[in-house]
Structure formats: C-alpha cells, structure tokens
Motif scaffolding. Structure first.
Motif, PDB file in Angstrom:
ATOM      1  N   GLY A  21      22.613 -17.185  23.643  1.00 49.41           N
ATOM      2  CA  GLY A  21      22.217 -18.251  22.738  1.00 49.41           C
ATOM      3  C   GLY A  21      23.282 -19.317  22.605  1.00 49.41           C
ATOM      4  O   GLY A  21      22.988 -20.518  22.603  1.00 49.41           O
ATOM      5  N   ILE A  22      24.540 -18.891  22.520  1.00 45.34           N
ATOM      6  CA  ILE A  22      25.639 -19.852  22.415  1.00 45.34           C
ATOM      7  C   ILE A  22      25.706 -20.739  23.657  1.00 45.34           C
ATOM      8  O   ILE A  22      25.922 -21.951  23.575  1.00 45.34           O
ATOM      9  N   ALA A  53      23.379 -13.084  21.538  1.00 44.49           N
ATOM     10  CA  ALA A  53      24.047 -14.168  20.818  1.00 44.49           C
ATOM     11  C   ALA A  53      24.882 -15.008  21.773  1.00 44.49           C
ATOM     12  O   ALA A  53      24.944 -16.240  21.651  1.00 44.49           O
ATOM     13  N   ALA A 110      29.957 -15.848  13.671  1.00 46.71           N
ATOM     14  CA  ALA A 110      30.110 -14.651  14.498  1.00 46.71           C
ATOM     15  C   ALA A 110      30.795 -13.533  13.728  1.00 46.71           C
ATOM     16  O   ALA A 110      30.429 -12.357  13.860  1.00 46.71           O
ATOM     17  N   TRP A 150      22.830 -23.163  23.461  1.00 49.33           N
ATOM     18  CA  TRP A 150      23.153 -24.080  22.367  1.00 49.33           C
ATOM     19  C   TRP A 150      24.163 -25.120  22.849  1.00 49.33           C
ATOM     20  O   TRP A 150      24.005 -26.331  22.618  1.00 49.33           O
ATOM     21  N   ILE A 207      30.767 -21.724  13.971  1.00 52.92           N
ATOM     22  CA  ILE A 207      30.359 -20.673  14.907  1.00 52.92           C
ATOM     23  C   ILE A 207      31.305 -19.471  14.843  1.00 52.92           C
ATOM     24  O   ILE A 207      30.867 -18.316  14.942  1.00 52.92           O
ATOM     25  N   PHE A 240      20.916 -17.085  19.037  1.00 55.97           N
ATOM     26  CA  PHE A 240      22.151 -16.780  18.331  1.00 55.97           C
ATOM     27  C   PHE A 240      21.857 -16.234  16.933  1.00 55.97           C
ATOM     28  O   PHE A 240      22.495 -15.273  16.476  1.00 55.97           O
TER      29      PHE A 240
END
Length: 410
Positions: free
Chosen positions: A326-327, A323, A253, A330, A249, A309
């Motif tokens: 989304g993280i 994002a 990023a 997730w 991750i 994400f």
C-alpha cells in the motif's frame, strides 16, 4: 538544442544539475525532521494532537514563505534567495534539535519548525520557478525529475534518520550534522545558477523595476484564473497525500500497526523511495501520454495504496507486507501531482513566480490544515482512521486533472 553552442549546452547542464542539487537538499532537510518525529515525540512527551500543533508551526511558516517568495525573488533573485532560505532551513533544524534533545520544549520546537517551514516554503517557489525556466530553455519535461531529486533527498534523509534512530543518536547531533551539510551544499550548488535579474524587475528589457504596488496587484490577479485554481485543487489533493505521509506515516506504522520507531522510519523510507521512482519515470511517461491521463491513473493508484495501508493488515492479520504494498502504491500515486501542478502553473512564463506561488499556497493549505486535522482525528478515532480524509481529496485531484493539460506542444 542542436544549434546551441557547446558552452551554452554546458551552462544549461550545470544549471539543471544545480537545480537538481537544491531540490535534493530541500528533500534531505524534510526527511531529517520526518524520520525523527517519533524520537521528538518521545523526548518531549507529546500527545498526537500536540505533535499536530508542532507540525502546524512548520506549515504556518511554509505558507508565509510561499507568500514572501515572489517578493524575495523580485528583491534579490533566485540565486541569492535560495542561499538565504536554505541557511534558514538549516538553522531551523538545529533549533528543533535543541528543543527536542536539550529542553524537551514545545515552544522551542514550534519556533524551530516555523523557521524551518518558512525557509522551505520560500525555496520551494524559487527552485520551481528556476526549474521551470531551465525546463523551458532545455526543451524537455524535467520538472518530475527535479522533484525526483527532492524525493532522493528524502530517501537519503530517511535512511540516515533510521540509522540515527537505531544507533540512539540524539536528535540535536543528527539535525546539526545535516544542517552543516545543507549549508555547504547550497554554497557549492548555487554557483551554477545564473545570476540573472530579479524576477519581475524587467531590467533586462531596459525598463524600470515595477513598483511594489504593481507587483502586488499582478500577484493578486492570477487568483482570478479558473484553470489555475483547478490546478490548485490537484495540488491540494496530491500535496495532502504526500504531506500526510511525510508527517504521519512513521507514527501510523508505529501506533496503527504496532511497529517499532526504527521500523516506522523504514516505512517512511519505502514511501519516499516509491515517490522517487515515480518521479524519475514521470517525465518520459508524461511526454508520451500527457499530464491528464497520468494524473488520473496516479489518483487511482494512490486511493488503492491508501486503502491497503489502512485496512490490509486488519483484513489479513499479521500481513504487514500488505501495508508495504500500500505504501508503494500510495507513493507512486502521489509522486507526480506536485511537480506536474508546478509545471502546469508555469506554462506561461509571464508572472510565473506569482502563478507558481498561488498554486503552491493552495497545495500547502494541505500542510497547514492537515497536521492539526489528522492529529485531532488520530487522537480521537485512531491515526489509521484519520487517513481516510486523504481518499476524498485524491478523488477531487483526479477529477480536476484536466486543468493541467498542456497548452501547447513543447
């Protein structure tokens, strides 16, 4: 538990808290490595596919640790075994620091990661077996909370890692400081873990220790349990979703969304914070709604979060906040798969070490296959596109969730 003597209740509480601390230390060690992956990559000048090979060293060590864990439990018990394994984890971290800061050597990094992985893989089985035993004694769903302490360790490790990155602290000094903390922490915490007979020895019943051949056959027999294999599918999908975030991750990023190394470490911190929240809330929610429904909802959240994400900032240019959302989803979606799978595998205390080891091996296959697969795909198609593999695995995890259904009310 109202009929439990006061001293027994205190001992149970101390036992539970010691397991919490061990989960925390394991999470702290993992986040220390993950938060510095971009720095290690830069120090050693590694391409993405080579980073995948280095992580594969950790994954291979982890699988060997998982395989060895039932034998270690039978020989020395969880009390001594967890001390030995976390000391090995600490040593592995120092070797990784030397490989990065001093030599910039792939070979040294792989050796350090293999030792680090072996220790964490073995202690993973031991602390989950110990946690399941404490959970049964106390009579409440505690495994998600125990894994929340793992996530809390990763949050702490991510914060320290981001600070070390921002301050320009070399990986060696950062890793060495955390290694000392891990050794000190396990020496203190393990004093409150009951020094019971080694798992599988049956000495408490007055019978002789099982021969190693019998223990080996018993360990193989659990692989014929279809329910256990389906629990393993849940572990595979959720472990891949969690492990891919741990491994990639920060780099996704940085390379996929154009953020700095420090911002990548912060993104990882957001993920593990969401994981921690999900696990803290997980126990009461599971007790109310059941494992199956919660795991199915978790899979849906994870799929939505991954999609945001991967595609959010592209669909809305500059919207990095998509994002971040989304993280969060997730992390929430992936938070309960591993602890619930461990708890489901340990429902039957008979052969619990072998059963926990079996599903953990299936789950850790994600850690073994994931790094080189995502590294290869990331090098050729972009790291964000590589993450699409996780979506399919989370669908499978949601479909296999009924296998985790409680066999009997607690």
């Amino acid at each position: 538990m109202t009929d439990t003597p006061t001293r027994a209740r205190r001992e149970l509480t101390s036992w539970r808290n010691a397991v919490f601390a061990i989960f925390f230390l394991s999470g702290l060690s993992m986040a220390t490595w993950v938060s510095r992956i971009p720095a290690v990559r830069d120090d050693a000048g590694l391409a993405l596919d080579v980073v995948g090979i280095v992580i594969l060293g950790m994954s291979a060590g982890s699988v060997l640790g998982l395989i060895a864990a039932p034998w270690l439990l039978a020989r020395v018990g969880a009390h001594r075994g967890m001390v030995l394994c976390l000391i090995l984890v600490a040593c592995g971290l120092v070797v990784v620091g030397v490989g990065s800061t001093v030599f910039g050597s792939v070979a040294v990094l792989i050796v350090g990661m293999a030792a680090f992985g072996f220790g964490n893989g073995a202690v993973d089985v031991m602390m989950n077996v110990e946690g399941a035993a404490a959970e049964r004694e106390i009579g409440k769903t505690l495994m998600p909370l125990m894994h929340a302490f793992f996530s809390l360790g990763t949050v702490t490790g991510a914060a320290v890692g981001a600070g070390a990155s921002a301050a320009g602290i070399p990986v060696l000094w950062h890793a060495s400081a955390i290694a000392v903390l891990i050794v000190a922490g396990i020496v203190v915490a393990v004093r409150f873990v009951p020094l019971r007979a080694a798992v599988g020895d049956e000495v408490d019943a007055g019978s002789p220790r099982k021969p190693w051949r019998r223990r080996f056959v018993d360990g193989l027999r659990v692989w014929g349990d279809v329910r256990l294999l389906l629990i393993g599918v849940v572990m595979l999908g959720m472990a891949f979703a969690e492990g891919s975030a741990n491994d990639w991750i920060a780099l996704a990023a940085v390379d996929g969304h154009g953020l700095s190394n420090t911002e990548g470490a912060v993104m990882f911190g957001v993920f593990v914070t969401a994981m921690t929240v999900g696990r803290v809330a997980g126990g009461p929610v599971i007790d109310r709604f059941g494992r199956v429904r919660i795991l199915q909802i978790s899979a849906v959240l994870g799929i939505i979060g991954l999609s945001l994400f991967i595609w959010g900032p592209s669909l809305v240019p500059g919207a990095v906040w998509l994002a971040v959302v989304g993280i969060v989803l997730w992390g929430l979606g992936a938070s309960l798969g591993f602890p619930v799978g461990m708890s489901a595998a340990a429902d039957d205390p008979k052969d619990s070490a072998a059963r926990v080891s079996a599903v953990a091996i299936i789950g850790y296959f994600a850690f073994l296959a994931g790094p080189p697969l995502l590294g290869f795909l990331g090098e050729h198609f972009g790291i964000l596109n590589a993450l699409l593999v996780i979506l399919g695995l989370m669908v499978l995890a949601g479909l296999a969730a009924p296998a985790t259904r409680e066999r009997a009310a607690r």
